[in-house]
Design a protein around this motif. Structure first.
Motif, PDB file in Angstrom:
ATOM      1  N   ILE A   1     -24.269  46.719  16.971  1.00 53.74           N
ATOM      2  CA  ILE A   1     -24.171  48.152  16.688  1.00 53.74           C
ATOM      3  C   ILE A   1     -23.307  48.853  17.731  1.00 53.74           C
ATOM      4  CG2 ILE A   1     -25.501  50.303  16.594  1.00 53.74           C
ATOM      5  CD1 ILE A   1     -27.772  48.613  15.351  1.00 53.74           C
ATOM      6  N   ASP A   2     -23.497  48.490  19.016  1.00 54.66           N
ATOM      7  CA  ASP A   2     -22.674  49.079  20.071  1.00 54.66           C
ATOM      8  C   ASP A   2     -21.202  48.736  19.869  1.00 54.66           C
ATOM      9  OD1 ASP A   2     -24.794  50.292  21.292  1.00 54.66           O
ATOM     10  OD2 ASP A   2     -25.116  48.710  22.770  1.00 54.66           O
ATOM     11  N   HIS A   3     -20.938  47.499  19.434  1.00 54.35           N
ATOM     12  CA  HIS A   3     -19.547  47.082  19.187  1.00 54.35           C
ATOM     13  C   HIS A   3     -18.936  47.906  18.056  1.00 54.35           C
ATOM     14  CE1 HIS A   3     -16.037  44.500  18.742  1.00 54.35           C
ATOM     15  NE2 HIS A   3     -16.298  44.447  17.448  1.00 54.35           N
TER      16      HIS A   3
ATOM     17  N   ALA B   1     -27.589  53.749  27.250  1.00 54.72           N
ATOM     18  CA  ALA B   1     -26.839  54.857  26.666  1.00 54.72           C
ATOM     19  C   ALA B   1     -26.762  54.658  25.158  1.00 54.72           C
ATOM     20  CB  ALA B   1     -25.437  54.948  27.261  1.00 54.72           C
ATOM     21  N   ARG B   2     -26.814  55.758  24.433  1.00 59.30           N
ATOM     22  CA  ARG B   2     -26.705  55.731  22.984  1.00 59.30           C
ATOM     23  C   ARG B   2     -25.719  56.818  22.553  1.00 59.30           C
ATOM     24  NH1 ARG B   2     -28.763  51.616  23.572  1.00 59.30           N
ATOM     25  NH2 ARG B   2     -30.800  50.832  22.921  1.00 59.30           N
ATOM     26  N   TYR B   3     -24.952  56.546  21.522  1.00 56.50           N
ATOM     27  CA  TYR B   3     -24.050  57.573  21.010  1.00 56.50           C
ATOM     28  C   TYR B   3     -23.739  57.293  19.550  1.00 56.50           C
ATOM     29  CZ  TYR B   3     -20.418  54.010  21.700  1.00 56.50           C
ATOM     30  OH  TYR B   3     -19.683  52.851  21.659  1.00 56.50           O
ATOM     31  N   ASN B   4     -23.288  58.333  18.845  1.00 57.86           N
ATOM     32  CA  ASN B   4     -22.818  58.167  17.476  1.00 57.86           C
ATOM     33  C   ASN B   4     -21.492  58.909  17.319  1.00 57.86           C
ATOM     34  OD1 ASN B   4     -23.699  60.803  17.464  1.00 57.86           O
ATOM     35  ND2 ASN B   4     -24.916  60.633  15.603  1.00 57.86           N
ATOM     36  N   VAL B   5     -20.844  58.725  16.196  1.00 60.41           N
ATOM     37  CA  VAL B   5     -19.516  59.295  15.991  1.00 60.41           C
ATOM     38  C   VAL B   5     -19.475  60.071  14.681  1.00 60.41           C
ATOM     39  CG1 VAL B   5     -18.342  57.497  17.320  1.00 60.41           C
ATOM     40  CG2 VAL B   5     -18.701  57.174  14.869  1.00 60.41           C
ATOM     41  N   THR B   6     -18.482  60.933  14.571  1.00 62.11           N
ATOM     42  CA  THR B   6     -18.279  61.695  13.352  1.00 62.11           C
ATOM     43  C   THR B   6     -17.524  60.836  12.337  1.00 62.11           C
ATOM     44  OG1 THR B   6     -16.146  62.596  14.065  1.00 62.11           O
ATOM     45  CG2 THR B   6     -18.138  63.800  14.726  1.00 62.11           C
ATOM     46  N   LYS B   7     -17.345  61.355  11.134  1.00 63.45           N
ATOM     47  CA  LYS B   7     -16.597  60.623  10.110  1.00 63.45           C
ATOM     48  C   LYS B   7     -15.142  60.398  10.512  1.00 63.45           C
ATOM     49  CE  LYS B   7     -19.411  62.248   6.223  1.00 63.45           C
ATOM     50  NZ  LYS B   7     -19.410  63.011   4.933  1.00 63.45           N
TER      51      LYS B   7
ATOM     52  N   MET C   1     -14.638  60.624  15.978  1.00 60.24           N
ATOM     53  CA  MET C   1     -14.775  61.335  17.237  1.00 60.24           C
ATOM     54  C   MET C   1     -16.215  61.233  17.739  1.00 60.24           C
ATOM     55  SD  MET C   1     -11.755  62.519  17.814  1.00 60.24           S
ATOM     56  CE  MET C   1     -12.033  63.742  19.079  1.00 60.24           C
ATOM     57  N   LEU C   2     -16.379  61.317  19.051  1.00 63.42           N
ATOM     58  CA  LEU C   2     -17.708  61.252  19.637  1.00 63.42           C
ATOM     59  C   LEU C   2     -18.532  62.453  19.195  1.00 63.42           C
ATOM     60  CD1 LEU C   2     -19.574  59.760  21.647  1.00 63.42           C
ATOM     61  CD2 LEU C   2     -18.669  61.267  23.425  1.00 63.42           C
ATOM     62  N   ALA C   3     -19.734  62.213  18.683  1.00 61.77           N
ATOM     63  CA  ALA C   3     -20.591  63.303  18.200  1.00 61.77           C
ATOM     64  C   ALA C   3     -21.687  63.602  19.223  1.00 61.77           C
ATOM     65  CB  ALA C   3     -21.195  62.934  16.853  1.00 61.77           C
ATOM     66  N   ASN C   4     -22.690  62.738  19.310  1.00 58.63           N
ATOM     67  CA  ASN C   4     -23.812  62.945  20.230  1.00 58.63           C
ATOM     68  C   ASN C   4     -23.931  61.764  21.179  1.00 58.63           C
ATOM     69  OD1 ASN C   4     -24.887  65.371  18.776  1.00 58.63           O
ATOM     70  ND2 ASN C   4     -25.193  63.858  17.158  1.00 58.63           N
ATOM     71  N   MET C   5     -24.403  62.026  22.378  1.00 64.98           N
ATOM     72  CA  MET C   5     -24.557  60.966  23.372  1.00 64.98           C
ATOM     73  C   MET C   5     -25.828  61.211  24.168  1.00 64.98           C
ATOM     74  SD  MET C   5     -22.045  59.950  26.569  1.00 64.98           S
ATOM     75  CE  MET C   5     -20.814  59.167  25.526  1.00 64.98           C
ATOM     76  N   PHE C   6     -26.564  60.135  24.462  1.00 69.69           N
ATOM     77  CA  PHE C   6     -27.765  60.206  25.284  1.00 69.69           C
ATOM     78  C   PHE C   6     -27.726  59.078  26.302  1.00 69.69           C
ATOM     79  CE2 PHE C   6     -31.963  58.483  26.253  1.00 69.69           C
ATOM     80  CZ  PHE C   6     -32.578  59.589  26.812  1.00 69.69           C
ATOM     81  N   TRP C   7     -28.131  59.356  27.538  1.00 65.93           N
ATOM     82  CA  TRP C   7     -28.175  58.295  28.538  1.00 65.93           C
ATOM     83  C   TRP C   7     -29.308  58.546  29.532  1.00 65.93           C
ATOM     84  CZ3 TRP C   7     -24.676  62.217  28.501  1.00 65.93           C
ATOM     85  CH2 TRP C   7     -24.513  62.983  29.662  1.00 65.93           C
TER      86      TRP C   7
END
Length: 252
Positions: A89-91, A121-127, A130-136
């Motif tokens: 998932i990270d990849h 650290a966790r993050y997701n991206v927009t369609k 682009m970087l959307a949300n990040m938590f660490w």
């Protein structure tokens, strides 16, 4: 007992086998457990498709693995380990993030994780990728949360960065009445979707341990999100924000 003996036939300049014993003095690894051996770690294409599909609908990683383990019979029968799934998932996240500051931030956090195995650290991206949300959260943050998570302050009022992204800080108080930080995050916007993503990842990183009390600034989306993710937690308004609102809105 297993043995393979070879010798060099100098006359023919060739190596030859002179003795083979295939018997073992121990049982071999069962086929269903071979994926536990590092050399054989592999996620099948079907499993990748399931993971990608469920993540596309916003299902958290822990719930995806729980569902797949239930279908397979248990986690040991998945054919891959939990770490394999998280690494995959990270990849995939990494492949979607464009170059630039967001990439630099992710590289930095991965470097911190290499120095501190408990750092996550966790993050997701927009369609658009682009970087959307990040938590660490680093190791000390995660340890402090296990001991002092009774009351957690959930604040996202800081926007002092050039992107004007709300910076989320999860904090509390230790047994010396000192402020302790449990984690940080950057959210795309102050919506229930972004806050839900943030709190679910906080819960996952903190071993699904929930606070007893959550202190917020009274934002409607934040209050609704806490009620959804931490339904048993009591919510309270931050005294500082309450005083600030009184001063700002009160008449002279």
């Amino acid at each position: 007992m297993a043995k393979l003996s070879i010798y060099l036939d100098r006359e023919n300049s060739a190596w030859k086998v002179c003795k083979v014993i295939l018997d073992h003095n121990h049982e071999l690894t069962p086929r269903g457990m071979m994926h536990m051996i590092p050399k054989f770690h592999r996620i099948s294409d079907a499993a990748k498709a399931n993971i990608d599909g469920m993540r596309g609908y916003g299902v958290s990683t822990s719930k995806i693995l729980g569902y797949m383990a239930g279908v397979a019979g248990w986690y040991s029968l998945l054919g891959f380990t939990k770490n394999d799934a998280y690494n995959y998932i990270d990849h995939m996240r990494w492949a979607k993030v464009v170059n630039g500051d967001s990439n630099a931030a992710i590289v930095y956090l991965e470097g911190k994780a290499a120095a501190d195995p408990m750092s996550m650290a966790r993050y997701n991206v927009t369609k658009d990728g682009m970087l959307a949300n990040m938590f660490w959260a680093d190791g000390p943050c995660r340890v402090d949360y296990q001991y002092f998570r009774d009351v957690v302050a959930f604040d996202s009022t800081y926007k002092k960065n050039k992107y004007q992204r709300p910076l989320v800080i999860f904090s509390g108080s230790n047994n010396h009445k000192q402020t302790t930080i449990f984690g940080f995050g950057l959210v795309l916007d102050e919506t229930m979707y972004s806050y839900t993503w943030m709190l679910e990842n906080l819960s996952e990183v903190m071993c699904n341990k929930h606070p007893s009390v959550v202190v917020t600034d009274g934002d409607d989306a934040m209050i609704a999100t806490v009620k959804k993710v931490f339904p048993e937690a009591t919510q309270r308004l931050c005294a500082w924000h309450l005083q600030k609102n009184i001063i700002s809105n009160g008449g002279e």
